[in-house]
Design an enzyme around this catalytic site. Structure first.
Site, mmCIF file in Angstrom:
data_model
loop_
_atom_site.group_PDB
_atom_site.id
_atom_site.type_symbol
_atom_site.label_atom_id
_atom_site.label_comp_id
_atom_site.label_asym_id
_atom_site.label_seq_id
_atom_site.Cartn_x
_atom_site.Cartn_y
_atom_site.Cartn_z
ATOM 1 N N ASP A 195 9.161 -16.019 -3.123
ATOM 2 C CA ASP A 195 9.878 -17.095 -2.427
ATOM 3 C C ASP A 195 10.468 -18.133 -3.376
ATOM 4 O O ASP A 195 10.561 -19.316 -3.041
ATOM 5 C CB ASP A 195 8.954 -17.805 -1.404
ATOM 6 N N GLU A 196 10.873 -17.701 -4.552
ATOM 7 C CA GLU A 196 11.423 -18.644 -5.537
ATOM 8 C C GLU A 196 12.899 -18.965 -5.277
ATOM 9 O O GLU A 196 13.475 -19.820 -5.949
ATOM 10 C CB GLU A 196 11.294 -18.082 -6.961
ATOM 11 N N GLY A 200 11.590 -11.132 1.744
ATOM 12 C CA GLY A 200 12.507 -11.802 2.652
ATOM 13 C C GLY A 200 13.475 -12.622 1.830
ATOM 14 O O GLY A 200 13.118 -13.680 1.329
ATOM 15 N N HIS A 201 14.661 -12.099 1.632
ATOM 16 C CA HIS A 201 15.659 -12.808 0.831
ATOM 17 C C HIS A 201 16.615 -13.545 1.757
ATOM 18 O O HIS A 201 17.271 -12.933 2.585
ATOM 19 C CB HIS A 201 16.432 -11.825 -0.049
ATOM 20 N N LYS A 223 15.226 -16.252 -5.081
ATOM 21 C CA LYS A 223 15.948 -15.208 -5.827
ATOM 22 C C LYS A 223 17.194 -14.738 -5.084
ATOM 23 O O LYS A 223 18.187 -14.396 -5.698
ATOM 24 C CB LYS A 223 15.043 -13.976 -6.051
ATOM 25 N N GLN A 242 9.259 -10.243 -4.309
ATOM 26 C CA GLN A 242 8.017 -10.965 -4.616
ATOM 27 C C GLN A 242 8.162 -11.689 -5.964
ATOM 28 O O GLN A 242 9.240 -12.135 -6.274
ATOM 29 C CB GLN A 242 6.791 -10.046 -4.600
ATOM 30 N N ARG A 291 3.888 -21.893 4.096
ATOM 31 C CA ARG A 291 3.518 -21.607 2.705
ATOM 32 C C ARG A 291 2.648 -22.737 2.169
ATOM 33 O O ARG A 291 2.869 -23.901 2.507
ATOM 34 C CB ARG A 291 4.777 -21.473 1.839
ATOM 35 N N THR A 297 9.566 -13.688 6.118
ATOM 36 C CA THR A 297 9.195 -12.435 6.782
ATOM 37 C C THR A 297 8.230 -12.680 7.929
ATOM 38 O O THR A 297 8.379 -12.105 8.998
ATOM 39 C CB THR A 297 8.558 -11.480 5.741
ATOM 40 N N THR A 298 7.257 -13.554 7.726
ATOM 41 C CA THR A 298 6.217 -13.712 8.748
ATOM 42 C C THR A 298 6.261 -15.085 9.434
ATOM 43 O O THR A 298 5.560 -15.287 10.420
ATOM 44 C CB THR A 298 4.821 -13.566 8.104
HETATM 45 P P1 IMP Z 1 1.758 -7.470 1.140
HETATM 46 O O1 IMP Z 1 2.843 -7.362 0.134
HETATM 47 O O2 IMP Z 1 2.264 -7.545 2.552
HETATM 48 O O3 IMP Z 1 0.705 -6.427 0.946
HETATM 49 O O4 IMP Z 1 1.015 -8.886 0.916
HETATM 50 C C1 IMP Z 1 0.222 -9.144 -0.238
HETATM 51 C C2 IMP Z 1 0.377 -10.579 -0.672
HETATM 52 O O5 IMP Z 1 1.683 -10.780 -1.172
HETATM 53 C C3 IMP Z 1 0.207 -11.603 0.448
HETATM 54 O O6 IMP Z 1 -0.363 -12.773 -0.080
HETATM 55 C C4 IMP Z 1 1.624 -11.882 0.879
HETATM 56 O O7 IMP Z 1 1.754 -13.141 1.494
HETATM 57 C C5 IMP Z 1 2.332 -11.824 -0.461
HETATM 58 N N1 IMP Z 1 3.744 -11.459 -0.357
HETATM 59 C C6 IMP Z 1 4.258 -10.240 -0.142
HETATM 60 N N2 IMP Z 1 5.603 -10.290 -0.130
HETATM 61 C C7 IMP Z 1 5.931 -11.564 -0.364
HETATM 62 C C8 IMP Z 1 7.183 -12.230 -0.509
HETATM 63 O O8 IMP Z 1 8.277 -11.649 -0.444
HETATM 64 N N3 IMP Z 1 7.114 -13.560 -0.757
HETATM 65 C C9 IMP Z 1 5.931 -14.218 -0.889
HETATM 66 N N4 IMP Z 1 4.752 -13.628 -0.768
HETATM 67 C C10 IMP Z 1 4.753 -12.309 -0.513
#
Ligand code: IMP
Length: 446
Positions: free
Chosen positions: A30-31, A57-58, A33, A241, A322, A317-318
């Site tokens: 979530d920087e 989630g871009h 990018k 990520q 944060r 995404t969710t």
């Molecule tokens: P997963 O990738 O869904 O298995 O989640 C593993 C960890 O990575 C969790 O803490 C998520 O919140 C984090 N995470 C996965 N994708 C992202 C992203 O795109 N941005 C920020 N955190 C992420």
């Protein structure tokens, strides 16, 4: 040109001609990018994703239009660019096709410009069902995943039970593999977790349908990328990520399941590591994290909430809030090392406007010692206390600044402090959501 000379970035970031580039997040995702990739895409022929999946989630804002992409590279928003989803990505076909449909409905071309690796692994409903179990784990063992089936899908890949995109087109094999996999997962779901079993047949029918919908995009992206590179086309590798969520280099086990750092580029695209070229690291001017795991600079009180609200820090995404905190230079310095980062894009500087005092974490205090390296163990990192250097804040609205010179002296000072502790120049400064709210700083300026 003055030493602080700068230009609005839309046009050109200093990337040497002919070089490929990797844009990678240096924190816990979530920087920002998406925006940096979007701005740089103009200089490249191809944008390729090399890892992750629908967990990413871009967000890209163009005028009054906001696009949130999870699987498809944001390069798709530029006509005439090829976008690749490499073999290192895990693909949920339902998610992919819904993104394709939405983009098409909004007038964006998605056709011969999208290339999906036939070697990429496929996310199935049982991966998502298993991922949901993370939420039931006891505190301390929960990762706080996005629930998109990412970990279970990569687990199957490594266990050699995964199903790849190419196998979706071999109906016999798909039927057999799917039956076996569902049977195996049912043993876990029913016997271990006391849940309902899953039925392979509706999954099979859905995935045969998705396979047909995806067919026009699927192919040998390894040859496509290597042929393009031989012809001198320029490739931008888009990381999802961030390095601190990398399966090898992140804060294990509170990480995602892929190599988010540039180390993942070669394995996730089939391009030689020698062809990666430059690396731009993207870091927020503060720090956020979603999900569980140690976060030494986390601000749990009012200030954390303020950063969350001002920065719109809710998962793309969710939708989860944060966790927010001060800039952690210890973590970012480490990410720069493992990622071979050449220069930084510092984002969301505008969110810090109005703070009387700012802080940058330059070291940790851990068990009575001062450490400048991030420890490997999550429990050790959880014990680390940040050592801060304080800096003055600024009040002036910086969102409309068009050059580095226009920034208040305190904002320049903050940025220079970050450069000094990291040892890498800041080349781009993002000062607002829009594509145009970006200032480029000439390399080598002081
Ligand atoms: P997963 O990738 O869904 O298995 O989640 C593993 C960890 O990575 C969790 O803490 C998520 O919140 C984090 N995470 C996965 N994708 C992202 C992203 O795109 N941005 C920020 N955190 C992420």
């Amino acid at each position: 040109m003055s030493s602080d000379s700068a230009v609005v970035a839309r046009a050109a970031l200093a990337t040497s001609a002919g070089q490929n580039l990797c844009v990678v997040g240096l924190q816990w995702g979530d920087e920002g990018k998406g925006k940096i990739v979007d701005v740089l895409t103009e200089q490249f022929d191809i944008v390729a994703r090399y890892q992750g999946g629908g967990n990413a989630g871009h967000t890209v804002v163009i005028g009054s239009d906001k696009f949130v992409l999870h699987l498809i590279p944001s390069g798709i928003l530029h006509s005439g660019k090829d976008c690749v989803i490499g073999n290192g990505v895990v693909i949920d076909p339902e998610q992919l096709m819904s993104e394709v449909t939405e983009l098409r409905e909004r007038g964006i071309e998605v056709g011969r410009n999208l290339h999906i690796s036939d070697r990429a692994h496929v996310v199935f409903p049982y991966h998502k069902r298993l991922d949901e179990l993370d939420g039931r784990k006891a505190e301390g063992r929960r990762i706080g995943t996005t629930g998109r089936g990412i970990g279970p899908c990569y687990s199957d890949k490594m266990a050699r039970t995964g199903i790849r995109v190419a196998e979706l087109y071999d109906r016999e094999q798909l039927r057999e593999r799917l039956k076996q996999n569902v049977e195996e997962k049912n043993r876990l779901l029913v016997k271990v977790h006391g849940l309902e079993p899953m039925d392979w047949k509706p999954i099979y029918d859905d995935y045969v349908r998705y396979a047909e919908q995806m067919r026009e995009f699927v192919g040998d992206t390894i040859s496509f990328l290597n042929d393009a590179a031989k012809k001198g086309k320029r490739i931008l590798f888009e990381g999802a990520q961030g390095v601190m969520l990398d399966v090898d280099f992140g804060t294990y086990p509170f990480i995602s399941s892929s190599n988010a750092s540039p180390s993942g580029v070669a394995a996730g695209t089939g391009i030689s590591p020698k062809l990666i070229g430059r690396v731009i690291g993207v870091a927020k001017a503060y720090c956020t994290r979603v999900g569980e795991g140690p976060f030494p600079t986390e601000l749990k009180g009012k200030l954390g909430e303020l950063l969350r609200e001002r920065g719109g820090e809710y998962g793309a995404t969710t939708g989860r809030p944060r966790r927010c905190g001060w800039f952690d230079a210890v973590a970012v310095r480490y990410a720069i090392t493992v990622g071979g980062v050449d220069a930084l894009a510092l984002t969301k500087l505008d969110v810090l406007t109005g703070q009387k005092k700012l802080a940058v974490c330059v070291a940790y205090r851990c068990d009575g010692r001062t450490v400048e390296e991030i420890p490997a163990g999550a429990s050790e990192l959880a014990k680390c206390e940040p050592v801060y250097e304080e800096l003055p804040g600024w009040d002036a609205d910086i969102a409309a600044c068009e050059s580095f010179e226009e920034l208040p002296p305190e904002a320049k000072q903050f940025m220079r402090k970050i450069e000094a502790v990291l040892g890498v120049p800041v080349e781009m400064l993002s000062i607002g959501e829009d594509r145009n709210q970006l200032v480029q700083r000439t390399v080598g300026s002081s």
